[in-house]
Design a protein around this motif. Structure first.
Motif: not given
Length: 340
Positions: A94-104
């Motif tokens: 998840w840390s290198t993916g596009d998700n609510w934590l990494t992109k917002t």
């Protein structure tokens, strides 16, 4: 364009104690009725708690990222945030993916709010649905069962929630939130859909669904069957909008035209011309479609006299910067629904 805006004020906990720790979550967690259970909990960055929940329905572990409510002395409601077509991960990370934590700014935005924010990782191309057949590539997909019957039992016991729930999603999951609400009446007090095309059973809707599932190498026939199968209409929120009555609804989309965040210094662009071109072209096409779908849904909800907030921006593309704004804008009405 907006319908009736369901808004209310609320306040964060003034003097928080501390959020629930992984150890406490493990000690408190109870299994779901079918045996789904919490198998691991670890401290992530900041106050993030990383859970591993075994889904009995799908027979596999699912990673769940949780931002616990700021105060563990008072039960808090739960906001589920669902990710886009890739499920929020890159090769399972998840840390290198596009998700609510990494992109917002979700982590900082909810830092002083009395709500548990729960973000499942995975489900790429699944529409978070219960598929009728196992897929040769995507495997067993029973996400509706997981999200409405398995995961909540674990989260509610581990974090001592109030039992009040809301769910929001973007793009692919901006459709899923409606299907989840229709499939579990009354479970979600509020739903938020950002740049989703909920009209899934007309020619355009079927084409969008097929393209997103295919992008993850899945076969859409394993989800809802061939195009003439009744399951397509049964999962169409436009056709089944009456089932949403009583739920707080926030729907938003751009119209595909370049907006204030579609610049070289915009969120996620990092001065990269290639990223900007992709956002303007692919992102523009996707939100041109989503914008039309959103307007159609708004017309349908008004026709049925179902209150909702419907926001089609004058400009904007299919991108995280706008979805972050949508989350901020939807939160007051979500909070009011969760607190009532």
């Amino acid at each position: 364009m907006a319908a009736v805006c369901l808004c209310a004020t609320g306040s964060a906990i003034a003097e928080p104690t501390s959020p629930i720790t992984p150890a406490r979550a493990l000690d408190s967690a109870q299994p779901a009725a079918n045996g789904s259970r919490l198998t691991a909990a670890e401290q992530g960055p900041g106050r993030l708690v990383e859970l591993t929940v075994f889904s009995a329905a799908m027979g596999k572990p699912i990673t769940i990222e949780v931002l616990p409510a700021v105060d563990d002395s008072v039960p808090a409601p739960t906001l589920y945030l669902l990710n886009g077509v890739d499920g929020g991960s890159s090769d399972g990370d998840w840390s290198t993916g596009d998700n609510w934590l990494t992109k917002t700014d979700a982590a900082s935005f909810f830092a002083d709010q009395h709500v548990n924010v729960v973000m499942p990782i995975g489900g790429g191309g699944s529409y978070y649905a219960d598929w009728r057949h196992d897929d040769p590539v995507l495997g067993k997909q029973l996400w509706t069962t997981f999200l409405t019957k398995e995961l909540p039992a674990v989260v509610d016991s581990a974090f001592g929630t109030t039992g009040a729930n809301a769910v929001a999603g973007l793009s692919m999951s901006g459709v899923s939130v409606f299907q989840l609400a229709m499939g579990a009446p009354g479970f979600y007090r509020a739903i938020g859909s950002y740049s989703g095309c909920v009209r899934t059973s007309d020619l355009q809707g079927r084409a969008v669904v097929d393209s997103l599932v295919t992008s993850q190498r899945g076969n859409v026939d394993n989800m809802w069957g061939p195009p003439n199968d009744p399951a397509w209409a049964a999962n169409d929120a436009y056709l089944n909008a009456e089932k949403l009555r009583g739920t707080t609804i926030y729907v938003a989309s751009g119209n595909g035209q370049a907006g204030p965040l579609d610049t070289l210094d915009g969120p996620g662009i990092d001065e990269d011309p290639a990223k900007l071109i992709d956002q303007l072209t692919v992102g523009g096409i996707l939100d041109a479609i989503a914008g039309r779908c959103t307007m159609q849904l708004g017309d349908r909800l008004r026709e049925l006299n179902i209150p909702a907030t419907v926001d089609v921006r004058a400009r904007g593309t299919h991108s995280w910067g706008y979805w972050e704004q949508d989350l901020h804008n939807a939160w007051p009405s979500f909070r009011a629904a969760l607190e009532r």
